[in-house]
Design a protein around this motif. Sequence first.
Motif, mmCIF file in Angstrom:
data_model
loop_
_atom_site.group_PDB
_atom_site.id
_atom_site.type_symbol
_atom_site.label_atom_id
_atom_site.label_comp_id
_atom_site.label_asym_id
_atom_site.label_seq_id
_atom_site.Cartn_x
_atom_site.Cartn_y
_atom_site.Cartn_z
ATOM 1 N N GLY A 199 38.400 -33.089 47.475
ATOM 2 C CA GLY A 199 38.256 -33.622 48.821
ATOM 3 C C GLY A 199 37.937 -32.525 49.815
ATOM 4 O O GLY A 199 37.467 -31.443 49.442
ATOM 5 N N LEU A 200 38.203 -32.766 51.089
ATOM 6 C CA LEU A 200 37.927 -31.763 52.112
ATOM 7 C C LEU A 200 38.754 -32.016 53.356
ATOM 8 O O LEU A 200 39.160 -33.143 53.634
ATOM 9 C CB LEU A 200 36.438 -31.738 52.487
ATOM 10 C CG LEU A 200 35.868 -32.846 53.372
ATOM 11 C CD1 LEU A 200 34.515 -32.420 53.917
ATOM 12 C CD2 LEU A 200 35.719 -34.154 52.624
ATOM 13 N N VAL A 201 39.000 -30.929 54.093
ATOM 14 C CA VAL A 201 39.722 -30.991 55.361
ATOM 15 C C VAL A 201 38.708 -30.956 56.493
ATOM 16 O O VAL A 201 37.775 -30.147 56.488
ATOM 17 C CB VAL A 201 40.706 -29.807 55.494
ATOM 18 C CG1 VAL A 201 41.310 -29.752 56.900
ATOM 19 C CG2 VAL A 201 41.809 -29.915 54.451
ATOM 20 N N VAL A 202 38.886 -31.841 57.474
ATOM 21 C CA VAL A 202 38.011 -31.911 58.634
ATOM 22 C C VAL A 202 38.792 -31.482 59.869
ATOM 23 O O VAL A 202 39.932 -31.924 60.087
ATOM 24 C CB VAL A 202 37.468 -33.338 58.838
ATOM 25 C CG1 VAL A 202 36.551 -33.398 60.064
ATOM 26 C CG2 VAL A 202 36.730 -33.812 57.593
ATOM 27 N N GLY A 203 38.200 -30.615 60.671
ATOM 28 C CA GLY A 203 38.856 -30.170 61.883
ATOM 29 C C GLY A 203 37.959 -29.283 62.712
ATOM 30 O O GLY A 203 36.790 -29.073 62.389
ATOM 31 N N ARG A 204 38.505 -28.744 63.762
ATOM 32 C CA ARG A 204 37.751 -27.880 64.675
ATOM 33 C C ARG A 204 37.911 -26.406 64.328
ATOM 34 O O ARG A 204 37.131 -25.562 64.777
ATOM 35 C CB ARG A 204 38.215 -28.151 66.117
ATOM 36 C CG ARG A 204 37.420 -27.465 67.201
ATOM 37 C CD ARG A 204 37.724 -28.050 68.579
ATOM 38 N NE ARG A 204 39.156 -28.268 68.765
ATOM 39 C CZ ARG A 204 40.020 -27.344 69.203
ATOM 40 N NH1 ARG A 204 39.582 -26.125 69.476
ATOM 41 N NH2 ARG A 204 41.305 -27.626 69.356
ATOM 42 N N GLY A 205 38.927 -26.074 63.540
ATOM 43 C CA GLY A 205 39.209 -24.681 63.232
ATOM 44 C C GLY A 205 38.302 -24.090 62.168
ATOM 45 O O GLY A 205 37.648 -24.812 61.399
ATOM 46 N N THR A 206 38.289 -22.777 62.089
ATOM 47 C CA THR A 206 37.417 -22.081 61.137
ATOM 48 C C THR A 206 37.859 -22.279 59.692
ATOM 49 O O THR A 206 37.071 -22.071 58.770
ATOM 50 C CB THR A 206 37.394 -20.572 61.450
ATOM 51 O OG1 THR A 206 38.738 -20.065 61.444
ATOM 52 C CG2 THR A 206 36.780 -20.317 62.817
ATOM 53 N N ASP A 207 39.121 -22.679 59.473
ATOM 54 C CA ASP A 207 39.598 -22.871 58.103
ATOM 55 C C ASP A 207 39.354 -24.285 57.587
ATOM 56 O O ASP A 207 39.694 -24.595 56.440
ATOM 57 C CB ASP A 207 41.086 -22.530 57.997
ATOM 58 C CG ASP A 207 41.937 -23.353 58.954
ATOM 59 O OD1 ASP A 207 41.385 -23.896 59.921
ATOM 60 O OD2 ASP A 207 43.163 -23.433 58.730
#
Length: 238
Positions: free
Chosen positions: A154-162
């Motif tokens: 899967g994957l993580v979605v967000g605004r951060g660089t990580d």
Amino acid sequence: MGGLQKLENRLEQMISGAFARAFRSAVQPVEIAAALQRECDNNAQILSRERRLVPNDFHVELSPADLDRLSPYDTALAEELTSQLRDHAEQQSYVFPGPVAIAFEAADDLTTGRFRIRSQAQAKVTSGATHTQVGRARAVLEVNGTRHPLQPPGLVVGRGTDADLRINDPGVSRRHVEFTVTGSGSPDGSGLSIEVNDLGSTNGMLVDGHRITHTGLRDGSQVKIGNTTMTVRVLEEG
């Protein structure tokens, strides 16, 4: 009006009299520029005392006749309008969530000399996925005109660089949601199981219009975080 006058002068120098003749008694480029500025002013959202978010995706609707007159110059005009709009944003401490895009479209209900503008704030989306990975994916996540593979784990979605998928939306937390993908990914997509989990974000998420923290997803499911909507697409072929 100083910026608008400079825009008019640049257009005259760039396209000479042909542009002026084409737009005589029709929509004037300087009118479009002023309307784009107002669109930003009227839709500015406060981020902090010194920063305000404004739309960056603009659609200028014109009568078919005016659009025909414009077509030989639309690329040059869009570039000049974009430059002028960036100058206005800098003066007003506005922030664009992504690249500025200006498109011209025909509207049959408009008469010669009239126009209207539709706009939206469309966040820039960044992913490390390659074209090959997207092409082989059994499922993808569509975000602001881009596609990103949904594959195990899967994957993580967000605004951060990580985050695996970065969205430059001020309403999105650094690590906002996680999509988990399990299953074999058979050619018809039936072997995939896709879920989404809120990672304790500030603003939460909506799945198909319902506020929720964890749920399974199917083809066509829409997940909204901040001002950004993501759509799940399960593909027949990878």
